[in-house]
Design a protein around this motif. Structure first.
Motif, PDB file in Angstrom:
ATOM      1  N   TYR A  50       0.825  -1.209   0.000  1.00  0.00           N
ATOM      2  CA  TYR A  50       0.000   0.000   0.000  1.00  0.00           C
ATOM      3  C   TYR A  50       0.860   1.261   0.000  1.00  0.00           C
ATOM      4  O   TYR A  50       0.586   2.208  -0.755  1.00  0.00           O
ATOM      5  CB  TYR A  50      -0.928   0.001   1.214  1.00  0.00           C
ATOM      6  CG  TYR A  50      -1.763   1.252   1.336  1.00  0.00           C
ATOM      7  CD1 TYR A  50      -2.926   1.416   0.583  1.00  0.00           C
ATOM      8  CD2 TYR A  50      -1.383   2.279   2.199  1.00  0.00           C
ATOM      9  CE1 TYR A  50      -3.689   2.568   0.683  1.00  0.00           C
ATOM     10  CE2 TYR A  50      -2.141   3.442   2.299  1.00  0.00           C
ATOM     11  CZ  TYR A  50      -3.292   3.580   1.551  1.00  0.00           C
ATOM     12  OH  TYR A  50      -4.026   4.733   1.650  1.00  0.00           O
ATOM     13  N   ILE A  51       1.891   1.295   0.831  1.00  0.00           N
ATOM     14  CA  ILE A  51       2.664   2.541   0.960  1.00  0.00           C
ATOM     15  C   ILE A  51       3.614   2.773  -0.221  1.00  0.00           C
ATOM     16  O   ILE A  51       3.959   3.925  -0.513  1.00  0.00           O
ATOM     17  CB  ILE A  51       3.458   2.588   2.292  1.00  0.00           C
ATOM     18  CG1 ILE A  51       4.503   1.479   2.352  1.00  0.00           C
ATOM     19  CG2 ILE A  51       2.510   2.526   3.482  1.00  0.00           C
ATOM     20  CD1 ILE A  51       5.409   1.575   3.570  1.00  0.00           C
ATOM     21  N   ILE A  52       4.035   1.699  -0.908  1.00  0.00           N
ATOM     22  CA  ILE A  52       4.935   1.900  -2.052  1.00  0.00           C
ATOM     23  C   ILE A  52       4.190   1.844  -3.380  1.00  0.00           C
ATOM     24  O   ILE A  52       4.802   1.983  -4.449  1.00  0.00           O
ATOM     25  CB  ILE A  52       6.085   0.875  -2.072  1.00  0.00           C
ATOM     26  CG1 ILE A  52       5.561  -0.540  -2.322  1.00  0.00           C
ATOM     27  CG2 ILE A  52       6.903   0.956  -0.787  1.00  0.00           C
ATOM     28  CD1 ILE A  52       6.674  -1.570  -2.510  1.00  0.00           C
ATOM     29  N   ARG A  53       2.865   1.643  -3.297  1.00  0.00           N
ATOM     30  CA  ARG A  53       2.023   1.580  -4.504  1.00  0.00           C
ATOM     31  C   ARG A  53       2.551   0.514  -5.476  1.00  0.00           C
ATOM     32  O   ARG A  53       2.782  -0.624  -5.080  1.00  0.00           O
ATOM     33  CB  ARG A  53       1.933   2.963  -5.167  1.00  0.00           C
ATOM     34  CG  ARG A  53       1.348   4.045  -4.284  1.00  0.00           C
ATOM     35  CD  ARG A  53      -0.106   3.812  -3.951  1.00  0.00           C
ATOM     36  NE  ARG A  53      -0.972   3.964  -5.103  1.00  0.00           N
ATOM     37  CZ  ARG A  53      -2.301   3.892  -5.036  1.00  0.00           C
ATOM     38  NH1 ARG A  53      -2.902   3.664  -3.870  1.00  0.00           N
ATOM     39  NH2 ARG A  53      -3.038   4.021  -6.107  1.00  0.00           N
ATOM     40  N   ASP A  54       2.792   0.893  -6.739  1.00  0.00           N
ATOM     41  CA  ASP A  54       3.165  -0.099  -7.754  1.00  0.00           C
ATOM     42  C   ASP A  54       4.661  -0.100  -8.074  1.00  0.00           C
ATOM     43  O   ASP A  54       5.075  -0.619  -9.119  1.00  0.00           O
ATOM     44  CB  ASP A  54       2.384   0.156  -9.051  1.00  0.00           C
ATOM     45  CG  ASP A  54       0.891  -0.064  -8.859  1.00  0.00           C
ATOM     46  OD1 ASP A  54       0.534  -0.934  -8.054  1.00  0.00           O
ATOM     47  OD2 ASP A  54       0.102   0.642  -9.515  1.00  0.00           O
ATOM     48  N   ASN A  55       5.454   0.479  -7.193  1.00  0.00           N
ATOM     49  CA  ASN A  55       6.896   0.496  -7.453  1.00  0.00           C
ATOM     50  C   ASN A  55       7.479  -0.917  -7.465  1.00  0.00           C
ATOM     51  O   ASN A  55       8.434  -1.204  -8.195  1.00  0.00           O
ATOM     52  CB  ASN A  55       7.609   1.348  -6.404  1.00  0.00           C
ATOM     53  CG  ASN A  55       7.353   2.831  -6.611  1.00  0.00           C
ATOM     54  OD1 ASN A  55       7.914   3.443  -7.519  1.00  0.00           O
ATOM     55  ND2 ASN A  55       6.486   3.402  -5.800  1.00  0.00           N
ATOM     56  N   VAL A  56       6.915  -1.766  -6.628  1.00  0.00           N
ATOM     57  CA  VAL A  56       7.260  -3.199  -6.635  1.00  0.00           C
ATOM     58  C   VAL A  56       5.966  -3.969  -6.411  1.00  0.00           C
ATOM     59  O   VAL A  56       5.135  -3.552  -5.596  1.00  0.00           O
ATOM     60  CB  VAL A  56       8.279  -3.547  -5.525  1.00  0.00           C
ATOM     61  CG1 VAL A  56       8.505  -5.057  -5.478  1.00  0.00           C
ATOM     62  CG2 VAL A  56       9.599  -2.823  -5.752  1.00  0.00           C
ATOM     63  N   ILE A  57       5.768  -5.041  -7.139  1.00  0.00           N
ATOM     64  CA  ILE A  57       4.573  -5.861  -6.980  1.00  0.00           C
ATOM     65  C   ILE A  57       4.949  -7.157  -6.269  1.00  0.00           C
ATOM     66  O   ILE A  57       5.750  -7.947  -6.768  1.00  0.00           O
ATOM     67  CB  ILE A  57       3.919  -6.185  -8.347  1.00  0.00           C
ATOM     68  CG1 ILE A  57       3.610  -4.896  -9.104  1.00  0.00           C
ATOM     69  CG2 ILE A  57       2.657  -7.019  -8.132  1.00  0.00           C
ATOM     70  CD1 ILE A  57       2.622  -3.982  -8.397  1.00  0.00           C
ATOM     71  N   PHE A  58       4.361  -7.375  -5.092  1.00  0.00           N
ATOM     72  CA  PHE A  58       4.648  -8.582  -4.327  1.00  0.00           C
ATOM     73  C   PHE A  58       3.746  -9.726  -4.773  1.00  0.00           C
ATOM     74  O   PHE A  58       2.661  -9.510  -5.330  1.00  0.00           O
ATOM     75  CB  PHE A  58       4.439  -8.331  -2.835  1.00  0.00           C
ATOM     76  CG  PHE A  58       5.332  -7.249  -2.279  1.00  0.00           C
ATOM     77  CD1 PHE A  58       6.711  -7.319  -2.433  1.00  0.00           C
ATOM     78  CD2 PHE A  58       4.805  -6.172  -1.591  1.00  0.00           C
ATOM     79  CE1 PHE A  58       7.546  -6.339  -1.916  1.00  0.00           C
ATOM     80  CE2 PHE A  58       5.626  -5.187  -1.069  1.00  0.00           C
ATOM     81  CZ  PHE A  58       6.994  -5.264  -1.239  1.00  0.00           C
ATOM     82  N   ASP A  59       4.187 -10.957  -4.495  1.00  0.00           N
ATOM     83  CA  ASP A  59       3.365 -12.127  -4.805  1.00  0.00           C
ATOM     84  C   ASP A  59       3.423 -13.115  -3.639  1.00  0.00           C
ATOM     85  O   ASP A  59       3.980 -12.816  -2.575  1.00  0.00           O
ATOM     86  CB  ASP A  59       3.801 -12.782  -6.124  1.00  0.00           C
ATOM     87  CG  ASP A  59       5.286 -13.142  -6.134  1.00  0.00           C
ATOM     88  OD1 ASP A  59       5.831 -13.431  -5.028  1.00  0.00           O
ATOM     89  OD2 ASP A  59       5.900 -13.156  -7.212  1.00  0.00           O
TER      90      ASP A  59
END
Length: 272
Positions: free
Chosen positions: A206-215
Motif C-alpha cells: 500500500y505505501i509503495i504503490r506499484d513500485n514493486v509488486i509482491f506475490d
C-alpha cells in the motif's frame, strides 16, 4: 429582399421590428426561434400563438434548465461521495482499501469532467448570445430590449454562481475522499501489532504503490524471516532485498515508514 421580423408582446402589440440588415440579432433569433436558415417570407410575424415567448424568454427557456440540471448533478455527486466514502470503513485489508478507493476516486473524477463540460457548454452558449445581441442593444432603447439586457445580466450572474459553487464543492469532495481514506488507514495502522505476515506485506504494498509488486512467494519469504506485526521493527535491508526490493530509496522509505508507524501507534493499541 429585406426580411423583417416583428416582435409582439402577449397582447399582440408591436414591441420592436428587426430586419436582416441587423445581422447579429436577426441571425440569432432566426436560428433560435425557427431552427434553420431557410428563406423566410418577406414579412414575418412572431406572435405569442406561434412561439409563446418574447425575445427575452427565448434563452431563459433554454439556458435556465441547464443551470438547474448542473445544480442537481452537483448535489447528487455530493450525496454520492458521502455514501461511497462510508464504504471505505468496511475494507478489512490494505489491498481492498486501495482497490476500493481507486474505483471510487476514478468514478468521482469522471463526473468532475462531465460537470466541467456542462458548465463550459453553458458558458459558451451565453457568450455566443451576448456577442450577437449586445451590439444591437447598444443602439436600441426599446423597453423590451432593456428587459433582455437584464435577462442577459441575470444569466451571467447565474453562470458565475454555479461556477463558484462547483469550485468550492469540488474541492470539498476531494478533501472528503482524502479524509475518509486517511481515517481508515489510521484505524487499520493502529492495530499493526496484530497483523500477520500477509497483512504486513499488504501494508508495504500500500505505501509503495506499484513500485514493486509482491506475490505469494514474498509472503513465504517473510514468514521464514519470522516477520509479522508484533516484530515489524525487524524488517531491514536484507529482508527487503529478499522480497525483491533492491532500490535504496525504497529501502529507506519503507524502514522510515516502519519506524514512524511504531512511534505513532505503539501506545495506542485498540481492539480492531
Amino acid at each position: 429582399n429585406t426580411i423583417k421580423i416583428t416582435i409582439l408582446n402577449e397582447f399582440d402589440d408591436e414591441m420592436a421590428q428587426i430586419d436582416n440588415n441587423d445581422e447579429t440579432i436577426f441571425n440569432v433569433l432566426r436560428s433560435l426561434l425557427h431552427g434553420s436558415n431557410n428563406e423566410q417570407d418577406e414579412y414575418e410575424y412572431l406572435s405569442s400563438f406561434d412561439i409563446q415567448l418574447s425575445l427575452n424568454d427565448a434563452w431563459i427557456n433554454t439556458e435556465l434548465p441547464k443551470v438547474l440540471s448542473i445544480d442537481s448533478l452537483i448535489d447528487k455527486l455530493v450525496n454520492e461521495t458521502h455514501s461511497k466514502c462510508k464504504t471505505l470503513k468496511q475494507c478489512k485489508s490494505f489491498e481492498l482499501l486501495r482497490l476500493q478507493y481507486d474505483i471510487i476516486n476514478n468514478d468521482i473524477l469522471s463526473q468532475f469532467v462531465d460537470i466541467d463540460a456542462l458548465i463550459d457548454d453553458h458558458g459558451n452558449d451565453i457568450a455566443i448570445l451576448e456577442c450577437s445581441v449586445l451590439p444591437y442593444l447598444s443602439t436600441n432603447k426599446n423597453r423590451m430590449l432593456k428587459l433582455l439586457s437584464k435577462k442577459l445580466e441575470k444569466m451571467d450572474n447565474d453562470l458565475k454562481t454555479v461556477r463558484n459553487k462547483w469550485s468550492v464543492i469540488s474541492n470539498d469532495i476531494e478533501k472528503c475522499l482524502e479524509t475518509a481514506l486517511d481515517q481508515r488507514v489510521e484505524k487499520m495502522e493502529k492495530q499493526y501489532k496484530l497483523w500477520n505476515t500477509e497483512q504486513v506485506l499488504q501494508w508495504m504494498q500500500y505505501i509503495i504503490r506499484d513500485n514493486v509488486i509482491f506475490d505469494l512467494k514474498d509472503i513465504e519469504t517473510l514468514k521464514v524471516a519470522n516477520i509479522a506485526g508484533i516484530n515489524i521493527q525487524n524488517i531491514d535491508y536484507d529482508t527487503l532485498e529478499n522480497i525483491g526490493i533492491d532500490n535504496e530509496i525504497l529501502h529507506n522509505f519503507i524502514i522510515t515508514s516502519v519506524h514512524n508507524l511504531i512511534a505513532k501507534y505503539d501506545a495506542e493499541m485498540d481492539v480492531w
